[in-house]
Motif scaffolding. Structure first.
Motif, PDB file in Angstrom:
ATOM      1  N   UNK A 103       0.960  -1.167   0.070  1.00 27.73           N
ATOM      2  CA  UNK A 103       0.009   0.091   0.041  1.00 27.73           C
ATOM      3  C   UNK A 103       0.765   1.316   0.049  1.00 27.73           C
ATOM      4  N   UNK A 104       1.914   1.182   0.749  1.00 24.22           N
ATOM      5  CA  UNK A 104       2.898   2.509   0.864  1.00 24.22           C
ATOM      6  C   UNK A 104       3.351   2.417  -0.599  1.00 24.22           C
ATOM      7  N   UNK A 105       3.833   1.470  -1.053  1.00 24.81           N
ATOM      8  CA  UNK A 105       4.374   1.604  -2.538  1.00 24.81           C
ATOM      9  C   UNK A 105       3.380   2.314  -3.619  1.00 24.81           C
ATOM     10  N   UNK A 106       2.019   1.832  -3.496  1.00 29.44           N
ATOM     11  CA  UNK A 106       1.328   2.186  -4.277  1.00 29.44           C
ATOM     12  C   UNK A 106       0.887   3.936  -4.162  1.00 29.44           C
ATOM     13  N   UNK A 107       0.929   4.313  -2.947  1.00 32.00           N
ATOM     14  CA  UNK A 107       0.784   5.412  -2.493  1.00 32.00           C
ATOM     15  C   UNK A 107       1.781   6.483  -3.172  1.00 32.00           C
ATOM     16  N   UNK A 108       3.189   5.890  -2.663  1.00 35.70           N
ATOM     17  CA  UNK A 108       4.267   6.651  -3.214  1.00 35.70           C
ATOM     18  C   UNK A 108       4.098   6.863  -4.772  1.00 35.70           C
ATOM     19  N   UNK A 109       3.801   5.912  -5.382  1.00 36.41           N
ATOM     20  CA  UNK A 109       3.953   5.826  -7.037  1.00 36.41           C
ATOM     21  C   UNK A 109       2.927   6.793  -7.429  1.00 36.41           C
TER      22      UNK A 109
END
Length: 229
Positions: free
Chosen positions: A165-171
């Motif tokens: 989820x963090x990776x998706x938000x950062x993307x």
């Protein structure tokens, strides 16, 4: 005055409460950014002499720049542009664990810097025809790109939902700056961005080893036995 003996409990030290991870992470990354401002202040007061110590590709003396280049910036505008992403991405990095943050930062710092030293002159714009251009790479953006790609892929290596989820938000928020790994903007070290980004992926793979090994172990224990005939 405490007493011990029959009928009296032993005096035990009070348990120390650990600080929350987000507090430790916040203090860590803010301290790092403050250090960048202290270095830039000193650099400004001394006529930007420190900036000559950046990564100079394929020069022996330029190897020293691998260690110090992320701490140096061309001017205050350069530093201010890096401040926001450094605070946000650096803080998110610390949430994966302070030790992982330190190891990941070291991997990106060294590998990204070494890659920049190797390819930093590639595609360099030179105003003089037929003259080999020499470049000097400084700034924390290579480190920031490493943190960015680490956050983007780390969850897919660990298979942990919150890290994905963090990776998706950062993307979603910072994905656009990945275009910075492509050549095009004069005076911008796309080579440093690219090498930092690649080093971030390597760091994510290396530091996700415990989760990957645990997953393989669980898979081997649950897989049915193979029968031959």
């Amino acid at each position: 005055m405490g007493m011990t003996g029959p009928g009296y409990p032993a005096n035990l030290p009070a348990p120390q409460q650990k600080r929350p991870v987000w507090v430790v992470g916040g203090v860590t990354i803010v301290s790092f950014v403050v250090l960048l401002y202290i270095v830039e202040l000193f650099d400004s007061l001394t006529g930007h002499r420190l900036d000559d110590n950046g990564i100079r590709p394929l020069e022996t003396d330029g190897l020293w720049g691998i260690l110090v280049a992320p701490l140096l910036h061309a001017n205050w505008q350069h530093l201010v542009a890096n401040t926001g992403p450094a605070l946000v991405l650096g803080f998110l990095m610390t949430l994966a664990g302070l030790s992982r943050f330190i190891y990941a930062t070291a991997i990106v710092w060294i590998l990204g810097g070494l890659g920049t030293w190797l390819i930093g002159n590639v595609g360099a714009h030179c105003p003089y025809v037929g003259v080999q251009c020499e470049t000097n790479h400084i700034g924390a953006s290579g480190l920031i790109f490493g943190w960015l790609t680490f956050l983007l892929v780390f969850g897919f290596f660990t298979r942990k939902v919150w890290e994905i989820v963090v990776g998706v938000i950062v993307l979603f928020v910072y994905g656009g700056i990945l275009l910075g790994v492509l050549p095009g903007t004069l005076g911008v070290s796309w080579q440093g961005h690219l090498c930092g980004a690649v080093a971030g992926v390597i760091a994510a793979y290396v530091l996700s080893s415990p989760e990957r090994k645990a997953r393989e172990l669980r898979r081997s224990r649950t897989s049915p036995p193979y029968l031959t005939s």
